[in-house]
Design a protein around this motif. Structure first.
Motif, short mmCIF file in Angstrom:
data_model
loop_
_atom_site.label_atom_id
_atom_site.label_comp_id
_atom_site.label_asym_id
_atom_site.label_seq_id
_atom_site.Cartn_x
_atom_site.Cartn_y
_atom_site.Cartn_z
N LEU A 105 0.80 -1.27 -0.19
CA LEU A 105 -0.07 0.06 0.01
C LEU A 105 1.00 1.21 0.11
CD1 LEU A 105 -2.62 1.35 0.03
CD2 LEU A 105 -2.77 1.16 2.51
N PRO A 106 1.70 1.34 0.79
CA PRO A 106 2.77 2.71 0.69
C PRO A 106 3.25 2.71 -0.59
CG PRO A 106 3.32 1.48 2.90
CD PRO A 106 2.35 0.46 2.11
N ASP A 107 3.76 1.56 -1.29
CA ASP A 107 4.24 1.89 -2.48
C ASP A 107 3.16 2.21 -3.72
OD1 ASP A 107 6.83 0.93 -1.76
OD2 ASP A 107 6.22 -1.24 -2.18
N ARG A 108 2.11 1.79 -3.50
CA ARG A 108 1.17 2.16 -4.38
C ARG A 108 0.66 3.68 -4.02
NH1 ARG A 108 -0.97 -2.66 -3.03
NH2 ARG A 108 -2.75 -2.16 -1.71
N ALA A 109 0.68 4.02 -2.85
CA ALA A 109 0.49 5.66 -2.33
C ALA A 109 1.46 6.35 -2.97
CB ALA A 109 0.37 5.51 -0.94
N TRP A 110 2.71 6.12 -2.83
CA TRP A 110 3.97 6.59 -3.42
C TRP A 110 3.67 6.97 -5.03
CZ3 TRP A 110 7.39 10.14 -2.15
CH2 TRP A 110 8.51 10.52 -3.29
N ALA A 111 3.33 5.92 -5.70
CA ALA A 111 3.21 6.09 -6.98
C ALA A 111 1.97 7.10 -7.63
CB ALA A 111 2.74 4.66 -7.60
N GLN A 112 1.13 6.99 -6.60
CA GLN A 112 -0.17 7.97 -6.83
C GLN A 112 0.49 9.42 -6.44
OE1 GLN A 112 -2.74 7.48 -8.51
NE2 GLN A 112 -3.14 5.30 -8.39
N LEU A 113 1.13 9.64 -5.50
CA LEU A 113 1.43 10.78 -5.11
C LEU A 113 2.16 11.55 -6.00
CD1 LEU A 113 1.55 12.85 -2.59
CD2 LEU A 113 3.58 11.72 -2.15
N THR A 114 3.19 10.60 -6.65
CA THR A 114 4.13 11.46 -7.63
C THR A 114 3.46 11.50 -8.86
OG1 THR A 114 4.76 9.24 -8.28
CG2 THR A 114 6.29 10.31 -6.77
N ARG A 115 2.32 11.03 -9.16
CA ARG A 115 1.52 11.75 -10.22
C ARG A 115 1.16 13.22 -10.25
NH1 ARG A 115 -3.64 8.81 -10.28
NH2 ARG A 115 -4.35 9.99 -11.64
N ALA A 116 1.21 13.74 -8.93
CA ALA A 116 1.02 15.18 -8.45
C ALA A 116 2.08 16.17 -8.68
CB ALA A 116 0.37 15.33 -7.31
N ARG A 117 2.95 15.62 -9.39
CA ARG A 117 4.43 16.46 -9.48
C ARG A 117 4.21 17.60 -10.20
NH1 ARG A 117 9.55 13.93 -8.20
NH2 ARG A 117 9.27 11.85 -7.56
N VAL A 118 4.49 18.84 -10.06
CA VAL A 118 4.59 20.01 -10.81
C VAL A 118 5.96 20.35 -10.98
CG1 VAL A 118 3.85 22.33 -10.88
CG2 VAL A 118 2.36 20.81 -9.82
N GLU A 119 6.04 20.60 -12.39
CA GLU A 119 7.29 20.83 -12.95
C GLU A 119 7.85 22.22 -13.40
OE1 GLU A 119 8.81 17.26 -15.18
OE2 GLU A 119 8.68 16.15 -13.36
N LEU A 120 8.86 22.59 -13.21
CA LEU A 120 9.48 24.03 -13.86
C LEU A 120 10.88 23.64 -14.37
CD1 LEU A 120 8.57 26.82 -14.01
CD2 LEU A 120 9.88 27.31 -12.27
N ASP A 121 11.11 23.93 -15.66
CA ASP A 121 12.51 23.61 -16.14
C ASP A 121 12.71 22.01 -16.02
OD1 ASP A 121 12.50 26.37 -16.84
OD2 ASP A 121 13.65 26.53 -15.03
N ASP A 122 11.86 21.27 -16.45
CA ASP A 122 11.93 19.88 -16.19
C ASP A 122 12.26 19.29 -14.56
OD1 ASP A 122 11.12 19.47 -18.84
OD2 ASP A 122 13.43 19.89 -19.49
N LEU A 123 12.33 20.24 -13.76
CA LEU A 123 12.45 19.67 -12.42
C LEU A 123 11.33 19.96 -11.54
CD1 LEU A 123 15.99 21.32 -11.78
CD2 LEU A 123 15.49 18.85 -12.41
N THR A 124 11.12 18.83 -10.63
CA THR A 124 9.74 18.89 -9.63
C THR A 124 9.98 19.91 -8.61
OG1 THR A 124 9.45 16.28 -9.82
CG2 THR A 124 8.37 17.74 -8.03
N VAL A 125 9.23 21.01 -8.60
CA VAL A 125 9.18 21.98 -7.47
C VAL A 125 8.05 21.67 -6.52
CG1 VAL A 125 10.24 23.67 -9.05
CG2 VAL A 125 7.76 23.58 -8.84
N CYS A 126 7.33 21.05 -6.86
CA CYS A 126 6.12 20.86 -5.69
C CYS A 126 5.31 19.83 -6.25
CB CYS A 126 5.29 22.33 -5.51
SG CYS A 126 4.46 22.37 -4.18
N LEU A 127 3.93 19.65 -5.51
CA LEU A 127 2.85 18.89 -6.03
C LEU A 127 1.82 19.60 -6.09
CD1 LEU A 127 3.53 15.74 -3.34
CD2 LEU A 127 4.06 15.86 -6.00
N CYS A 128 0.71 19.19 -7.07
CA CYS A 128 -0.59 19.97 -6.80
C CYS A 128 -1.39 19.19 -5.82
CB CYS A 128 -1.27 20.02 -8.18
SG CYS A 128 -1.46 18.49 -8.98
N ALA A 129 -2.45 20.09 -5.30
CA ALA A 129 -3.27 19.63 -4.31
C ALA A 129 -3.88 18.11 -4.66
CB ALA A 129 -4.22 20.60 -3.90
N SER A 130 -4.35 17.92 -5.81
CA SER A 130 -4.94 16.93 -5.98
C SER A 130 -4.83 16.69 -7.57
CB SER A 130 -6.46 16.79 -5.83
OG SER A 130 -7.24 16.79 -6.67
#
Ligand code: GLC
Length: 471
Positions: free
Chosen positions: A4-29
């Motif tokens: 479950l933690p692995d699956r949660a992590w995989a979902q969480l990283t779908r929310a990455r917000v990038e600037l210049d190809d680098l993650t700077v944050c996550l969107c809320a949902s």
């Protein structure tokens, strides 16, 4: 089969917000089935709760970039005008936008938010996250950088200077933090005071011994601990004292400092607090007013930051255990208890339909609060309570698609208007799970010592808050 933690992590990283190809944050949902409103933005408070998931997975560079990004968005100009955010303010949220063919970040300081609420808490969450980053990586260089030192000092100026008040608590408008809609949380809400306390403790790690602000921060911390400890704590004996206090007293030597009338004490409270030393910090204290509602985040933070004494900490945890169904139940944890109902709901919330009784902020259940509960439970040696909360969450949250919140008086159901795949629901769960396996991880957010143990002159609190001059 991933856990479950692995699956949660995989979902969480779908929310990455990038600037210049680098993650700077996550969107809320990343819920695409509902109008995005501003849920496609990076919220400072939401990311702060997700940051430990990155720190504990060795992705500290994401947290570093988030911290840098928010520094760049901090207001630098001295604004004496209305309609302009004050110097030092950090945005509630931000998002990448196209400007003259370039992708840049645009912050929302409250000027676009629903009901135009001010984000008082962003600067506080930023400091707390900077400390967690520094603790986790050992990299003190980031906080020492000139731009970071300037950011820290601007926050101290913004929060420690310029108030009409004598009290050490921060005076704030309604809805200026996680509860960002009208809910009678103006004045001196515990949620903000506990965050403020945690943020000031964090700031101490970044101020050199000769820093002119150091003494002011230490003094404010002591005064806050004194003030909140003395006037916010509610247990059977403090409630008895409130009932028997004299009224309309004038002068320095008074017992009923806030002139509270016994008729304002709600009926539910006597049976709700067990007579075994259990207690909690009131939701708000001010002239003629105690908000008797139990606010989870502020109480939990009080435990983990050393704002509460060890006795208060164990009294609080006993209360949570005794009132488990009200405060944790099947979808830990409830944001506030009890709900505002009837005429009170109409008057205090402005008849807000999203905040109907036992929904959303008005006593709904928020999985993201597992973050603060983890810290409080483990610091108080109540691993058993944390394990129980995590078990309840694990039983339902993935099937419910990681909702932002649950509604319901006793039987929580995914919130009627809740977004799914909500980042901080996943981030908080990941942190709780990791800390259950390795409780030392809470060191990122907890202080084991009381504030009066860190500097000897603090041993004696001021006799009266008004006699404590200065910040
Ligand atoms: C809602 C919540 C707020 C949160 C935001 C993004 O506005 O009240 O606390 O930061 O959603 O998740």
């Amino acid at each position: 089969m991933p856990t479950l933690p692995d699956r949660a992590w995989a979902q969480l990283t779908r929310a990455r917000v990038e600037l210049d190809d680098l993650t700077v944050c996550l969107c809320a949902s990343v819920d695409r089935d509902r109008p995005a409103l501003n849920y496609d933005q990076c919220f400072v408070r939401d990311f702060a709760v997700c940051a430990p998931a990155f720190l504990l997975r060795g992705e500290a560079d994401v947290v570093e970039r988030f911290l840098e990004t928010v520094v760049r968005l901090q207001m630098r100009e001295h604004a004496v005008e209305a309609f302009r955010p004050r110097r030092g303010l950090m945005p509630a949220s931000f998002r990448p936008v196209e400007q003259e063919g370039e992708k840049v970040l645009r912050g929302d300081y409250g000027e676009e938010s629903i009901a135009r609420v001010t984000p008082v808490d962003s600067v506080l969450w930023w400091l707390i996250t900077l400390r967690a980053y520094t603790q986790s990586t050992g990299d003190t260089g980031l906080a020492d950088r000139d731009d970071f030192q300037t950011a820290i000092h601007l926050i101290l100026e913004l929060t420690l200077e310029g108030s009409f008040e004598l009290f050490p608590t921060l005076l704030v408008p309604d809805g200026s933090f996680m509860i960002d809609r009208r809910l009678g949380v103006y004045g001196h809400p515990l949620e903000v005071q506990s965050l403020f306390f945690a943020a000031l403790r964090s700031a101490l790690d970044f101020l050199g011994d000769d820093d002119e602000w150091r003494e002011a921060v230490e003094r404010r911390l002591r005064n806050l601990a004194f003030h909140v400890g003395r006037y916010y704590w509610l247990d059977r004996s403090s409630i008895h004292a409130l009932r028997t206090n004299a009224l309309d007293q004038y002068g320095e030597e008074v017992t009923n400092v806030f002139n509270l009338f016994p008729e304002s004490i709600p009926d539910w409270i006597d049976n709700w607090i067990p007579d075994d030393g259990s207690g909690y910090f009131a939701g708000n204290v001010g002239p003629g007013r105690i908000d008797f509602r139990f606010f989870t985040q502020g109480n939990m933070l009080a435990c983990s930051t050393g704002l509460a004494t060890p006795e208060q900490r164990s009294g609080l945890m006993s209360l949570v255990e005794a009132r488990w169904d009200d405060l944790a139940g099947d979808a830990p944890l409830r944001i506030v208890y009890p709900a505002l109902e009837g005429e009170e709901w109409r008057v205090v919330t402005g008849a807000d339909r999203k905040n109907e009784p036992w929904r959303y902020h008005n006593a709904g259940w928020w999985p993201c609060l597992l973050w603060s509960f983890t810290n409080a439970a483990l610091v108080s040696g109540r691993d058993d309570l944390l394990a129980r909360a995590v078990e309840s969450i694990e039983a339902r949250i993935e099937g419910d698609r990681w909702p932002e919140y649950y509604d319901g008086r006793s039987d929580p159901a995914p919130g009627e208007r809740a977004r799914r795949w909500q980042s901080w629901s996943m981030g908080a769960y990941l942190y709780a799970r990791a800390c259950l396996e390795d409780p030392s991880a809470i060191g990122l957010y907890c202080w084991m010592d009381r504030i009066d143990e860190i500097s000897p002159e603090a041993a004696a609190p001021p006799e009266d808050p008004a006699s404590a001059r200065g910040p």
